[in-house]
Scaffold this motif. Structure first.
Motif, mmCIF file in Angstrom:
data_model
loop_
_atom_site.group_PDB
_atom_site.id
_atom_site.type_symbol
_atom_site.label_atom_id
_atom_site.label_comp_id
_atom_site.label_asym_id
_atom_site.label_seq_id
_atom_site.Cartn_x
_atom_site.Cartn_y
_atom_site.Cartn_z
ATOM 1 N N GLU A 66 0.827 -1.207 0.000
ATOM 2 C CA GLU A 66 0.000 0.000 0.000
ATOM 3 C C GLU A 66 0.860 1.255 0.000
ATOM 4 O OE1 GLU A 66 -3.922 -1.769 2.284
ATOM 5 O OE2 GLU A 66 -2.334 -0.837 3.470
ATOM 6 N N ALA A 69 2.236 1.687 -3.469
ATOM 7 C CA ALA A 69 1.209 2.136 -4.412
ATOM 8 C C ALA A 69 0.967 3.635 -4.301
ATOM 9 C CB ALA A 69 -0.092 1.378 -4.177
ATOM 10 N N VAL A 70 0.875 4.141 -3.101
ATOM 11 C CA VAL A 70 0.590 5.570 -2.932
ATOM 12 C C VAL A 70 1.812 6.427 -3.254
ATOM 13 C CG1 VAL A 70 1.102 5.888 -0.474
ATOM 14 C CG2 VAL A 70 -0.742 7.175 -1.517
ATOM 15 N N HIS A 73 1.921 6.981 -7.037
ATOM 16 C CA HIS A 73 0.781 7.657 -7.661
ATOM 17 C C HIS A 73 0.981 9.168 -7.577
ATOM 18 C CE1 HIS A 73 -3.295 8.959 -8.504
ATOM 19 N NE2 HIS A 73 -3.409 7.802 -9.138
ATOM 20 N N VAL A 78 -4.992 6.923 -3.261
ATOM 21 C CA VAL A 78 -5.505 5.780 -4.016
ATOM 22 C C VAL A 78 -6.539 5.031 -3.190
ATOM 23 C CG1 VAL A 78 -3.447 5.480 -5.438
ATOM 24 C CG2 VAL A 78 -3.597 4.310 -3.256
ATOM 25 N N TRP A 79 -7.329 4.186 -3.862
ATOM 26 C CA TRP A 79 -8.352 3.398 -3.178
ATOM 27 C C TRP A 79 -8.608 2.104 -3.936
ATOM 28 C CZ3 TRP A 79 -13.044 1.746 -5.115
ATOM 29 C CH2 TRP A 79 -13.372 2.235 -6.383
ATOM 30 N N ARG A 80 -9.251 1.175 -3.252
ATOM 31 C CA ARG A 80 -9.811 -0.040 -3.851
ATOM 32 C C ARG A 80 -10.804 -0.620 -2.856
ATOM 33 N NH1 ARG A 80 -4.930 -4.478 -3.844
ATOM 34 N NH2 ARG A 80 -4.724 -4.663 -1.604
ATOM 35 N N TRP A 90 -4.749 -0.766 -7.447
ATOM 36 C CA TRP A 90 -5.217 0.456 -6.802
ATOM 37 C C TRP A 90 -5.689 1.421 -7.859
ATOM 38 C CZ3 TRP A 90 -5.839 0.775 -1.698
ATOM 39 C CH2 TRP A 90 -5.222 -0.205 -0.917
ATOM 40 N N GLN A 91 -6.687 2.209 -7.532
ATOM 41 C CA GLN A 91 -7.267 3.144 -8.491
ATOM 42 C C GLN A 91 -7.099 4.581 -8.021
ATOM 43 O OE1 GLN A 91 -11.312 2.090 -9.316
ATOM 44 N NE2 GLN A 91 -10.850 -0.090 -9.351
ATOM 45 N N ALA A 92 -7.053 5.495 -8.974
ATOM 46 C CA ALA A 92 -7.009 6.910 -8.637
ATOM 47 C C ALA A 92 -8.332 7.317 -8.004
ATOM 48 C CB ALA A 92 -6.757 7.732 -9.897
ATOM 49 N N PHE A 93 -8.288 8.307 -7.151
ATOM 50 C CA PHE A 93 -9.490 8.721 -6.450
ATOM 51 C C PHE A 93 -10.540 9.272 -7.403
ATOM 52 C CE2 PHE A 93 -11.276 9.027 -2.362
ATOM 53 C CZ PHE A 93 -12.246 10.023 -2.447
#
Length: 97
Positions: A66, A69-70, A73, A78-80, A90-93
């Motif tokens: 995690e 990932a952040v 970015h 980020v979130w999932r 992980w996806q962009a907000f």
């Protein structure tokens, strides 16, 4: 109150990981925020519609994946889905809105 945790990086920045319910409804999501300190991370989330976000304790700190990932970015946010496996990226907000 959200469950989650935080970790301080050697640079002094903080990575905060929270399990939240999105403002639009639906299942819980895991949100990872990179910020200068914890309060700024919570302010970023409040500005995005997550009202009343607080963290009590450090029960679920961010994992190494995690944090990685952040850090990679550009937005530092980020979130999932909270129940997603590691195979799910992980996806962009902006994808949440």
């Amino acid at each position: 109150m959200a469950t989650g945790g935080f970790t301080r990086l050697p640079s002094g920045d903080v990575v905060v990981a929270l399990r939240l319910s999105p403002p639009s409804g639906g299942g819980d999501i895991r949100v990872i925020v990179l910020s200068a300190n914890r309060q700024r991370a919570f302010t970023r989330l409040r500005n995005l519609g997550f009202r009343g976000v607080r963290l009590s304790g450090n029960a679920e700190p961010p994992t190494a994946d995690e944090v990685r990932a952040v850090l990679h970015h550009p937005d530092g946010l980020v979130w999932r889905d909270a129940d997603a496996t590691d195979a799910v990226g992980w996806q962009a907000f902006t994808a949440l809105r």
